[in-house]
Design an enzyme around this catalytic site. Structure first.
Site, PDB file in Angstrom:
ATOM      1  N   ASP A  98      32.308  40.716  31.326  1.00  0.00           N
ATOM      2  CA  ASP A  98      33.472  41.339  32.197  1.00  0.00           C
ATOM      3  C   ASP A  98      34.393  41.897  31.084  1.00  0.00           C
ATOM      4  O   ASP A  98      34.627  41.365  30.013  1.00  0.00           O
ATOM      5  CB  ASP A  98      34.119  39.839  32.653  1.00  0.00           C
ATOM      6  CG  ASP A  98      34.931  40.512  33.805  1.00  0.00           C
ATOM      7  OD1 ASP A  98      35.539  41.272  34.041  1.00  0.00           O
ATOM      8  OD2 ASP A  98      34.830  39.467  35.047  1.00  0.00           O
ATOM      9  N   ASP A 199      37.408  45.039  34.681  1.00  0.00           N
ATOM     10  CA  ASP A 199      38.398  44.418  35.247  1.00  0.00           C
ATOM     11  C   ASP A 199      39.766  45.231  35.669  1.00  0.00           C
ATOM     12  O   ASP A 199      40.116  45.919  34.930  1.00  0.00           O
ATOM     13  CB  ASP A 199      38.788  43.132  34.662  1.00  0.00           C
ATOM     14  CG  ASP A 199      39.688  42.335  35.174  1.00  0.00           C
ATOM     15  OD1 ASP A 199      39.443  41.584  36.280  1.00  0.00           O
ATOM     16  OD2 ASP A 199      40.960  42.270  34.817  1.00  0.00           O
ATOM     17  N   GLU A 256      35.828  47.401  38.927  1.00  0.00           N
ATOM     18  CA  GLU A 256      36.745  46.989  39.804  1.00  0.00           C
ATOM     19  C   GLU A 256      37.801  47.762  40.378  1.00  0.00           C
ATOM     20  O   GLU A 256      39.042  48.003  39.614  1.00  0.00           O
ATOM     21  CB  GLU A 256      37.398  45.669  39.561  1.00  0.00           C
ATOM     22  CG  GLU A 256      38.015  44.850  40.742  1.00  0.00           C
ATOM     23  CD  GLU A 256      39.219  43.693  40.089  1.00  0.00           C
ATOM     24  OE1 GLU A 256      39.550  42.903  40.990  1.00  0.00           O
ATOM     25  OE2 GLU A 256      39.604  43.837  39.127  1.00  0.00           O
ATOM     26  N   HIS A 328      34.995  36.041  42.830  1.00  0.00           N
ATOM     27  CA  HIS A 328      35.767  34.736  42.208  1.00  0.00           C
ATOM     28  C   HIS A 328      37.342  34.980  42.845  1.00  0.00           C
ATOM     29  O   HIS A 328      38.263  34.207  42.293  1.00  0.00           O
ATOM     30  CB  HIS A 328      35.676  34.698  40.970  1.00  0.00           C
ATOM     31  CG  HIS A 328      36.203  35.696  40.167  1.00  0.00           C
ATOM     32  ND1 HIS A 328      35.752  37.329  40.186  1.00  0.00           N
ATOM     33  CD2 HIS A 328      37.357  36.060  39.432  1.00  0.00           C
ATOM     34  CE1 HIS A 328      36.404  38.269  39.588  1.00  0.00           C
ATOM     35  NE2 HIS A 328      37.405  37.616  38.922  1.00  0.00           N
ATOM     36  N   ASP A 329      37.756  36.304  43.247  1.00  0.00           N
ATOM     37  CA  ASP A 329      39.098  36.084  43.594  1.00  0.00           C
ATOM     38  C   ASP A 329      39.184  36.365  45.295  1.00  0.00           C
ATOM     39  O   ASP A 329      40.432  36.299  45.684  1.00  0.00           O
ATOM     40  CB  ASP A 329      39.381  37.741  43.391  1.00  0.00           C
ATOM     41  CG  ASP A 329      39.675  37.940  41.860  1.00  0.00           C
ATOM     42  OD1 ASP A 329      39.894  36.915  41.062  1.00  0.00           O
ATOM     43  OD2 ASP A 329      39.422  39.258  41.514  1.00  0.00           O
TER      44      ASP A 329
HETATM   45  O1  TEU Z   1      41.515  41.188  39.779  1.00  0.00           O
HETATM   46  C1  TEU Z   1      42.335  42.183  39.924  1.00  0.00           C
HETATM   47  C2  TEU Z   1      43.395  42.199  41.046  1.00  0.00           C
HETATM   48  O2  TEU Z   1      43.789  43.207  41.428  1.00  0.00           O
HETATM   49  C3  TEU Z   1      43.713  40.763  41.759  1.00  0.00           C
HETATM   50  O3  TEU Z   1      44.917  40.664  41.489  1.00  0.00           O
HETATM   51  C4  TEU Z   1      43.255  40.750  43.129  1.00  0.00           C
HETATM   52  O4  TEU Z   1      44.113  41.553  43.672  1.00  0.00           O
HETATM   53  C5  TEU Z   1      43.511  39.572  43.507  1.00  0.00           C
HETATM   54  O5  TEU Z   1      42.994  38.427  42.656  1.00  0.00           O
HETATM   55  C6  TEU Z   1      43.048  39.116  44.986  1.00  0.00           C
HETATM   56  O6  TEU Z   1      43.572  37.878  45.302  1.00  0.00           O
HETATM   57  C7  TEU Z   1      40.921  40.905  38.144  1.00  0.00           C
HETATM   58  C8  TEU Z   1      40.191  39.891  38.225  1.00  0.00           C
HETATM   59  O7  TEU Z   1      39.161  39.851  39.192  1.00  0.00           O
HETATM   60  C9  TEU Z   1      40.953  38.443  38.464  1.00  0.00           C
HETATM   61  O8  TEU Z   1      40.523  37.309  38.554  1.00  0.00           O
HETATM   62  C10 TEU Z   1      42.107  38.404  37.491  1.00  0.00           C
HETATM   63  O9  TEU Z   1      43.068  37.648  37.817  1.00  0.00           O
HETATM   64  C11 TEU Z   1      42.891  39.757  37.456  1.00  0.00           C
HETATM   65  O10 TEU Z   1      41.927  41.083  37.115  1.00  0.00           O
HETATM   66  C12 TEU Z   1      43.780  39.893  36.024  1.00  0.00           C
HETATM   67  O11 TEU Z   1      42.896  40.263  34.979  1.00  0.00           O
END
Ligand code: TEU
Ligand code: CA
Length: 560
Positions: A98, A199, A256, A328-329
């Site tokens: 990542d 990311d 992403e 994971h989000d």
């Molecule tokens: O996520 C980017 C992001 O835009 C997130 O805020 C997303 O909108 C949110 O998690 C949805 O609930 C990435 C990663 O995937 C995330 O795990 C990290 O927290 C974030 O970047 C910061 O690095």
């Protein structure tokens, strides 16, 4: 579109903290991943994306990196990483790490130096500003709540963080920062990494000088999306990144990318794009409200289908999307895209079929292959995720009771996908012999790998069949490259599309509802390649091959 080595592959995301623990400290580790490579190989996985395992204080679970050149000791060490890359290679598998370079950790050496001397060289690695007439430089809301500005103790200066205050944004306008990042990426690629998942990348380009947008909540702040919609020039940075890192290594990259504009697609992916691929998040964001999770809507099967078809049409001949139902989000795909109450092995297999057969690179998130589901919490106490804690508070502030606010958490919490992987019905789901860092979903006694491995009609074996079909010599070309043509698009709760290849046409039919229905095809089918009820043979033996009866949440793949 030029053919690429990765087009026909299948990818898998590992959230290392929750995948497999081997030393009993309750936290998944790299040796745990190594120990499960054969499981993944057997499933049919080729490409593995590992969420951050670099050195980190874990304010945002590793998405706050304090040393890009080291593995965090909770995961193991660099030789474990090298072994993982080598063991993957032995099995013809590829490892992606990542790449979190919109920001680093406030504990990173660069930021520590910036704090010590905000006007010095390292101060310019970040965005550090002063108030003007007692006002912060802008009113943007950080993703995890509050202002994007945080005061540097003992000074009148503030630094910018789009995410948590422990995640200061790196200043991409500074060429020195960009060079340092490319150097680090090449160092990893030289180690044998196949590429990166990139990311939060859209955030690296800011509208400068900082300015306010109309406030959209009572906090007087505004969603960062207003700024992103106006920001221009991210592609110059990303082309430079591609030129200096990915291309010379022929590395695979998946971005992403939220908030992309339709006419920008070709700049992101395809023959001239900066990335190999990018995630299709159209279903993910459907129904989301600017007010917060508490105000966000469920998504209906028709909305789901329309999101998929719109993205497919837009990506069309431009490039290859990466298709997901969760990560994971997000909440678990089966809990979000299957109408509430209708979750069953049959409906889970339908959802798997519907998204897996779309054009693009299919990603499976750990646990998805066994149909892991969302949480059913009745209190916020065991939640770990910072984003969830913020959204819970937003819901309370909006006047929801704790009982209502927790329902929001159960629907959208990032911890839904972060609970330990369910390997078996043994204690702690076979994830650890110690105390897991995050509680195990109590349904592990029913939903686990061990139970599903040997059962022919399990969700796990359905995923295996989908993967085998994608790799079947006879059909591969159509499944990888065939055009997606929606059919009966206005029939409610039916997701149907052709995959039109040079050799054959396949039809995917998904009856996204409990009620059975008969579908009249435009032409008779030749054979059934896959049925989530496992009755392929029965379908092959009936005479009427034009009118097909679909049972509750039945999904079939037909050769026409
Ligand atoms: O996520 C980017 C992001 O835009 C997130 O805020 C997303 O909108 C949110 O998690 C949805 O609930 C990435 C990663 O995937 C995330 O795990 C990290 O927290 C974030 O970047 C910061 O690095
Ligand atoms: Ca461990």
């Amino acid at each position: 579109m030029k053919k690429q080595w990765w087009h026909e592959k299948v990818a898998y995301q590992i959230y290392p903290k929750s995948f497999k623990d081997t030393n009993g400290d309750g936290i998944g580790d790299l040796r745990g991943i190594i120990s499960k490579l054969d499981y993944l190989k057997d499933l049919g996985i080729d490409i593995i994306w590992i969420s951050p395992c670099y050195k980190s204080p874990f304010a945002d679970q590793g998405y706050d990196i304090s040393d890009y050149y080291n593995i965090d000791p909770v995961f193991g060490n660099m030789s474990d990483m090298e072994e993982l890359i080598a063991e993957a290679k032995k099995r013809d598998m590829y490892i992606l790490m990542d790449l979190v370079v919109n920001h680093c950790s406030d504990e990173h050496e660069w930021f520590q130096k910036a704090l010590a001397d905000p006007d010095g060289e390292h101060g310019k690695y970040f965005y550090i500003e002063e108030c003007k007439d007692g006002k912060l430089p802008c009113n943007w809301r950080a993703y995890f709540g509050g202002s994007v500005w945080e005061q540097i103790p003992g000074t009148d200066k503030y630094y910018f963080h789009a995410f948590h205050k422990k995640q200061p944004d790196l200043n991409w306008e500074n060429p020195v920062v960009r060079e340092k990042i490319y150097e680090m990426m090449n160092w990893w690629l030289d180690k044998g990494l196949a590429g990166f998942r990139i990311d939060a990348i859209i955030n690296i380009k800011k509208v400068l000088p900082f300015k306010d947008y109309p406030a959209d909540r009572e906090d007087g702040l505004c969603d960062i999306g207003y700024m992103l919609a106006e920001a221009e020039g991210v592609h110059e940075f990303l082309q430079e990144m591609a030129e200096k890192t990915f291309r010379p290594h022929q590395a695979f990259s998946v971005g992403e990318v939220f908030n992309a504009k339709e006419d920008e697609l070709g700049a992101f992916i395809g023959d001239k794009g900066c990335f190999s691929s990018m995630f299709d998040f159209s279903q993910t964001i459907c129904g989301h409200s600017l007010k917060g999770w508490y105000d966000s809507d469920d998504i209906t099967p028709d909305e789901y289908k329309n999101c998929c078809f719109t993205s497919q049409r837009q990506a069309g001949k431009v490039g290859f999307l990466s298709n997901i139902i969760e990560n994971h989000d997000e909440s678990r795909g089966v809990s979000r895209y299957i109408p509430r109450g209708d979750q069953s092995e049959i409906s889970k297999k339908l959802l798997a079929t519907a998204y897996f057969m779309l054009k693009g690179l299919p990603f499976i998130y750990q646990g998805q292959e066994i149909g892991m589901e969302n949480l059913k919490l009745d209190s916020i106490d065991c939640i770990n995720d910072i984003n969830t804690l913020d959204e819970y508070q937003v819901a309370l502030d909006a006047g929801l009771s704790p009982e209502e606010a927790i329902k929001t958490v159960n629907r959208f919490s990032r911890d839904n996908a972060r609970t330990p992987f369910q390997w078996s019905a043994e204690e702690n789901a076979g994830f650890t012999t110690g105390k897991p860092w995050l509680f195990v979903n109590p349904n592990y006694t029913e939903i686990n790998v061990n139970e599903q491995l040997g059962r022919k009609e399990s969700v796990l074996n359905h995923y295996k069949k989908l993967i085998m079909l994608r790799k079947n010599k006879e059909y591969k070309d159509t499944i990888v490259y065939g055009e997606v043509v929606p059919v009966m698009a206005d029939v409610q709760n039916l997701m149907a599309y052709y995959r039109m290849g040079e050799k054959q046409t396949l039809l995917v039919l998904a009856n996204f509802q409990k009620e059975e229905r008969t579908v009249t095809l435009e032409m008779p089918y030749k054979r059934v390649l896959l049925d989530n009820y496992g009755q392929e043979q029965w379908y092959d033996n009936i005479t009427d091959k034009k009118n097909i009866l679909l049972k509750e949440y039945q999904a079939v793949i037909l050769e026409m």
